[in-house]
Motif scaffolding. Structure first.
Motif, PDB file in Angstrom:
ATOM      1  N   ILE A   1       0.839  -1.177   0.000  1.00 33.81           N
ATOM      2  CA  ILE A   1       0.000   0.000   0.000  1.00 33.81           C
ATOM      3  C   ILE A   1       0.884   1.239   0.000  1.00 33.81           C
ATOM      4  O   ILE A   1       1.983   1.244   0.564  1.00 33.81           O
ATOM      5  N   VAL A   2       0.409   2.280  -0.650  1.00 37.10           N
ATOM      6  CA  VAL A   2       1.161   3.523  -0.686  1.00 37.10           C
ATOM      7  C   VAL A   2       0.182   4.675  -0.725  1.00 37.10           C
ATOM      8  O   VAL A   2      -0.940   4.554  -1.241  1.00 37.10           O
TER       9      VAL A   2
ATOM     10  N   GLY B   1      15.121   9.741  -6.402  1.00 35.98           N
ATOM     11  CA  GLY B   1      14.527   8.915  -7.448  1.00 35.98           C
ATOM     12  C   GLY B   1      14.312   7.496  -6.965  1.00 35.98           C
ATOM     13  O   GLY B   1      14.471   7.178  -5.791  1.00 35.98           O
ATOM     14  N   LEU B   2      13.950   6.648  -7.900  1.00 33.04           N
ATOM     15  CA  LEU B   2      13.648   5.260  -7.555  1.00 33.04           C
ATOM     16  C   LEU B   2      14.905   4.418  -7.625  1.00 33.04           C
ATOM     17  O   LEU B   2      15.731   4.572  -8.533  1.00 33.04           O
TER      18      LEU B   2
ATOM     19  N   ASN C   1       3.931  -7.098  -6.106  1.00 35.76           N
ATOM     20  CA  ASN C   1       4.533  -7.244  -4.790  1.00 35.76           C
ATOM     21  C   ASN C   1       4.718  -5.922  -4.063  1.00 35.76           C
ATOM     22  O   ASN C   1       4.670  -5.884  -2.843  1.00 35.76           O
ATOM     23  N   GLU C   2       4.972  -4.862  -4.802  1.00 37.02           N
ATOM     24  CA  GLU C   2       5.227  -3.588  -4.130  1.00 37.02           C
ATOM     25  C   GLU C   2       4.795  -2.440  -5.025  1.00 37.02           C
ATOM     26  O   GLU C   2       5.034  -2.460  -6.237  1.00 37.02           O
ATOM     27  N   VAL C   3       4.189  -1.471  -4.386  1.00 41.06           N
ATOM     28  CA  VAL C   3       3.766  -0.244  -5.075  1.00 41.06           C
ATOM     29  C   VAL C   3       4.394   0.924  -4.337  1.00 41.06           C
ATOM     30  O   VAL C   3       4.354   0.983  -3.096  1.00 41.06           O
ATOM     31  N   VAL C   4       4.975   1.846  -5.093  1.00 45.56           N
ATOM     32  CA  VAL C   4       5.554   3.049  -4.476  1.00 45.56           C
ATOM     33  C   VAL C   4       5.132   4.255  -5.286  1.00 45.56           C
ATOM     34  O   VAL C   4       4.728   4.152  -6.449  1.00 45.56           O
ATOM     35  N   ALA C   5       5.237   5.389  -4.655  1.00 45.17           N
ATOM     36  CA  ALA C   5       4.996   6.638  -5.366  1.00 45.17           C
ATOM     37  C   ALA C   5       6.291   7.032  -6.055  1.00 45.17           C
ATOM     38  O   ALA C   5       7.359   7.001  -5.450  1.00 45.17           O
ATOM     39  N   GLY C   6       6.183   7.411  -7.302  1.00 49.92           N
ATOM     40  CA  GLY C   6       7.378   7.798  -8.047  1.00 49.92           C
ATOM     41  C   GLY C   6       7.128   7.689  -9.520  1.00 49.92           C
ATOM     42  O   GLY C   6       6.048   7.261  -9.966  1.00 49.92           O
ATOM     43  N   GLY C   7       8.142   8.050 -10.300  1.00 47.73           N
ATOM     44  CA  GLY C   7       7.987   7.999 -11.746  1.00 47.73           C
ATOM     45  C   GLY C   7       6.853   8.901 -12.189  1.00 47.73           C
ATOM     46  O   GLY C   7       6.701  10.031 -11.718  1.00 47.73           O
ATOM     47  N   PRO C   8       5.971   8.401 -13.044  1.00 47.41           N
ATOM     48  CA  PRO C   8       4.868   9.216 -13.551  1.00 47.41           C
ATOM     49  C   PRO C   8       3.780   9.442 -12.504  1.00 47.41           C
ATOM     50  O   PRO C   8       2.862  10.234 -12.736  1.00 47.41           O
ATOM     51  N   GLY C   9       3.892   8.767 -11.398  1.00 46.04           N
ATOM     52  CA  GLY C   9       2.882   8.840 -10.337  1.00 46.04           C
ATOM     53  C   GLY C   9       3.086   7.699  -9.383  1.00 46.04           C
ATOM     54  O   GLY C   9       3.323   7.892  -8.197  1.00 46.04           O
TER      55      GLY C   9
END
Lengths: 168, 805
Positions: B529-530, B637-638, B578-586
């Motif tokens: 969750i993010v 960044g990621l 497995n994992e969601v993060v905020a970053g990149g295009p959204g």
């Protein structure tokens, strides 16, 4: 226990499934062990056998129920691998025991792990566990020539990896 | 001399074959979920009734020879001469269970030395002045267990001199002088008495009293101890004032019948069993000495009844509906007086494929125990008419049967056995709360918030543990957490009474006070969750009926209402997030995919991006981004961290990306020769840490980077670590959570990522089981989620670590 149609399992089903397992169960078990290592392979075997029992009324009509259960074991192994997702996910082959005497190069497990799963399964089933090329081909659902080719290539790779010369 | 490869393969193959479980051990049980190898007394009674009917039908009246009892006094063993064996008393109860007595059960931890390791079954349990006593068989021998509190059990030394060749001591009741036990032996039944369950005396009944008798029911009340069963082909009852001297009672209309159970109730006592031909029958008695058969009409037709219990206002009987071709259809009746009976409708969802073996009164209600296809089962009712299925950990009760239950002060104790394999069964004990007053409480467990500080170097962190048990969540876990300005949201699971798992969403404004925001269906399984986009975004998978996975995303504005977005997989592919993060295009999500075609099986990293957390795009897997499991959204960044397998080597890898689509590899180094059992990654501002190690060693390899691009390798020693579960940074600290070799949760801290110190804890902060699995930074604190495990089960837990002062 009921079969997949919802009817109660009969003693006949027990007998026929028992006969099937007696005939092909060990081969199935060893094939999954060869492919995934003893730990995951054993778990995948248990899952496949349980599936086979539950769906025996349908599997019993198939030409190659053992081959079908091998594929069931493969798909079940995915679930087992998922639980290991944060670790190196190679099939794990244990260090060989020296009992009663050292006959195995310590590097053999790693060499087996480095083979493709097709080569590893073929070479272990044919040259390790002693099954015929035909028996292995039937279980894995491929041609005997494919098994022979994979086993030969695996042997060559293992010899190279272990630096062991062919005994004349 | 080096052996050729063929020889080596044959030898090694033999070792692989020997190492893995045998084919026989991997076989599924090819029958309905079975009780243990030793049939319960109830089943044996039912079988005996059926057999007796058949015998009578075939040969008429059976004359049985008598065995003359010896003249000498029975031996009395008063001093055990061998060491008693105990279970560790580590069971503690949670805060008062508002769900009702008997609603939740915990399994007393199994110890082979106490509960047997081969052929064991605990048949009956009773509570008396000295505590709890249970009888049964362990490793083939008649065995008695005692416990003062129902939690810590002592296996009493084998007493073959006292119990003789008794094949099954299976009944027990508490009565003056203490406890009375009944068993079967070659000549018939036998009785024993004990003051406290440790030393037993055989009742010196004459040769005729119990000759050729089988006794299946035993109770005490009104100054009498009453036993019921069958003797010489007829229903029989015996009574005693002290358990030592027994006399037969008068039983009307018992010819060809048998008594399965007896209880205080009705006009004094009630007995149930079978009449001539096996038809169910009921008898009552005012004093236990004279019994009259009750006319029951058709209410028991086509059934068997075998257990009985009474409250002050009602009596219930349990058994089985025989109109089905297989077992697993319990039947239950209620009566206000033991005379007029009504069949009770049982909720099929609660009693499907079940068998009830025993029932007792607990205060104004009842508790029943038995088994279902999932294993041991317990049910409760406040009136004998409406029943609930109790909660117990299915992993501890699989293939188990509860055979008997007793009520003590504040406790309900159920006993039975668990089949480990077709040839192995072990004794089992479960504990729950009852309606009766609690015994004096042991020292209370830690309060809901606990803090401790430690000082490895300058500065320190204060830890607070928040126990999240509530009426809504008692058995469950939290496994992911995310932070945003308005608060935190955690993902977890809640175990339901039917064995399924619901997805749990909890929210908090400060990490200290949490609320249940949503309880979602078991599927889809949300793994991460993010915060961001519409509010919160989660990812996971949906398991299809064929066992393949489809990736799923979900979004919510407030954490309460969730909308799922299922993505279709390619043919032969199964994938999960497995994992969601905020970053990149959204948002950027990683997961794994499996391609399982008829000829090939491969797997790799699945990568998705989304501008809003609602619409998702599957991105092509960048070269080398082989097995990426960690995604760190750093300040710059990621950073993705994973593995690459090349020939026989495992390489550790790292990649950076600004957009989540295009990735640059920044690390590709050998993991070394040692096998890696765990890897974790975390970030602290723009810094990234990656650590990995193996079980059985305190050594760990640490890779550090200030920006995700340039890495330095270090070797570290971390005291007591067996495996890590997560690592994160807060302030000047790196904080890692994991487990010791004993599976005890532990936390370590470091300032440089290389020198680590373990946070001292006696279990009051991080627990003695379970532990932290995920960290998140939130407003200058570190919030962690996980669970605490005790003998009751798993309890979702949160922690907050803040700089002290």
């Amino acid at each position: 226990m009921k079969d997949s149609s919802g009817g109660p399992m009969t003693g006949l089903a027990v007998d026929t499934y028992s006969s099937f397992v007696e005939d092909a169960g060990q081969r199935l078990r060893l094939a999954l062990i060869a492919r995934y290592g003893p730990d995951v392979g054993a778990e995948a075997t248990a899952e496949a056998l349980a599936y086979g029992w539950e769906h025996w009324d349908r599997l019993a009509t198939m030409a190659n129920p053992a081959g079908y259960l091998y594929r069931v074991g493969q798909s079940r192994s995915r679930a087992l691998f998922r639980t290991r997702r944060r670790m190196s996910r190679r099939p794990s082959f244990p260090t060989p025991s020296d009992n009663p005497e050292p006959t195995i190069e310590p590097g053999l497990p790693a060499a087996l792990q480095s083979l493709s799963h097709k080569q590893r399964t073929a070479v272990l089933l044919v040259h390790g566990f002693g099954y015929s090329v035909r028996e292995v081909a039937e279980l894995l659902g491929v041609s005997p020539s494919t098994i022979q080719r994979n086993a030969d290539r695996a042997l060559a790779a293992l010899r190279l990896s272990l630096g062991v010369e062919r005994v004349a | 001399m080096s052996h050729d490869v063929l020889t080596q393969l044959r030898s090694y193959a033999g070792q692989l074959d020997a190492r893995a479980p045998s084919l026989a051990e991997l076989m599924p049980p090819m029958a309905a979920p079975a009780p243990p190898q030793l049939p319960s007394p109830r089943r044996r009674w039912v079988a005996a009734v059926v057999a007796a009917v058949i015998v009578l039908a075939l040969i008429g009246v059976v004359a049985i020879g008598m065995v003359v009892w010896g003249e000498e006094e029975p031996p009395v063993i008063t001093d055990p001469t061998t060491t008693t064996l105990t279970t560790p008393s580590t069971l503690t109860f949670p805060p008062p269970d508002t769900s009702g007595a008997g609603a939740r059960w915990a399994r007393v931890p199994h110890e082979n030395a106490v509960f047997g390791e081969e052929r064991a079954q605990i048949s009956s349990v009773a509570f008396g002045a000295s505590g709890y006593v249970a009888v049964g068989v362990a490793d083939g021998a008649t065995t008695v267990w005692t416990s003062a509190d129902g939690v810590t059990w002592v296996q009493q030394p084998a007493n073959s001199e006292v119990f003789g060749d008794a094949s099954e001591v299976h009944l027990l009741t508490a009565a003056d002088p203490g406890f009375v036990a009944i068993g079967h032996e070659s000549s018939g039944a036998a009785a024993w008495t004990s003051a406290d369950g440790t030393s037993w005396v055989r009742a010196p009944v004459d040769s005729s009293t119990f000759a050729n008798a089988s006794i299946w029911g035993l109770t005490s009340g009104s100054g009498h101890i009453v036993a019921g069963g069958r003797q010489f082909g007829d229903a029989a009852v015996w009574h005693s004032g002290d358990g030592y001297t027994w006399e037969p009672a008068m039983v009307a209309d018992g010819s060809g019948g048998s008594i399965g159970d007896i209880s205080v109730g009705g006009p004094g006592f009630v007995a149930i069993g079978g009449g001539s031909g096996g038809t169910p029958a009921v008898w009552t008695s005012g004093d236990g000495l004279t019994w009259a058969r009750v006319a029951t009409g058709e209410v028991f037709s086509n059934t068997s009844i075998w257990a009985l219990a009474s409250t002050s206002t009602s009596t219930i009987a349990v058994g089985q509906d025989n109109s089905f071709s297989e077992d697993g259809h319990p039947a239950l009746w209620a009566s206000p007086d033991g005379v007029a009976w009504t069949r009770v409708d049982l909720d099929p969802d609660l009693f499907e494929r079940s068998q009830i073996w025993d029932v007792i009164a607990d205060g104004p209600g009842y508790v029943a125990v038995g088994s279902r296809d999932t294993g041991a089962a317990m049910w409760t009712s406040q009136d004998g008419l409406t029943w609930d299925l109790a909660e117990l950990d299915p992993t501890l009760s699989d293939r188990a049967v509860a055979s008997s239950v007793a009520a003590g002060p504040g406790r309900l104790i159920a006993v039975g056995s668990q089949s480990i394999s077709p040839q192995v069964a072990v004794g089992a004990v479960w504990v729950s709360q009852s309606t009766s007053p609690e015994p004096p409480a042991p020292p209370a467990p830690t309060s809901t918030t606990t803090s401790t500080t430690f000082l490895p170097s300058d500065g320190d962190l204060a830890w607070h543990r928040i126990d999240l048990d509530s009426a809504e969540v008692r058995d469950g876990r939290l496994y992911d957490v995310s932070s945003r300005e308005s608060g935190l949201t955690a993902l977890g699971l809640r175990r339901e009474s039917d064995g399924t798992k619901s997805r749990l969403v909890m929210t908090s404004t400060d990490g200290l006070r949490w609320d249940v925001a949503a309880v979602l269906d078991q599927q889809p399984v949300l793994t991460s969750i993010v915060a961001g986009g519409p509010g919160w975004v989660a990812g996971g998978y949906l398991e299809r009926e064929d066992g393949w996975y489809d990736p799923v995303f979900a979004h919510s504005e407030d954490g309460s209402d969730w909308t799922n977005v299922k993505l279709d997989s390619e043919e032969f592919e199964d994938s999960q997030v497995n994992e969601v993060v905020a970053g990149g295009p959204g948002f950027v999500a990683i997961g794994e995919f499996y391609l399982d075609t008829p000829t090939e099986f491969t797997y790799g990293t699945a990568l998705w991006t989304s501008p809003d957390g609602v619409t998702w795009n599957r991105e092509a897997q960048p070269e080398g981004l082989d097995e990426v499991y960690w995604l760190e959204p750093t300040d710059t960044g990621l950073v993705a961290i994973g593995w690459e397998t090349v020939e026989d080597a495992s390489l550790i890898t790292a990649f950076t990306s600004a957009d989540g689509v295009n990735w640059t590899q920044t690390l590709r180094e050998s993991a070394g020769a040692a096998f890696v059992d765990y890897t974790e990654a975390g970030h602290r501002g723009s810094e990234v840490i990656r650590l990995h190690g193996a079980r059985g060693t305190d050594s760990m390899t640490v890779w550090l980077s200030t920006d995700g691009s340039t890495w330095t390798q270090h070797e570290a020693e971390i005291e007591g670590v067996e495996r890590m579960r997560d690592v994160a940074g807060i302030g000047s600290w790196w904080v890692a959570a994991g487990l010791t070799a004993e599976d005890v949760p532990a936390v370590w801290v470091s300032q440089d990522g290389v020198q680590w110190a373990r946070v001292p804890d006696d279990g009051s902060v991080f627990g003695s089981g379970g532990g932290i699995v995920e960290f998140v930074e939130h407003e200058a604190s570190l919030v962690a989620v996980g669970w605490i495990t005790d003998e009751i089960g798993e309890h979702p837990t949160a922690w907050v670590a803040s700089p002290a002062g």
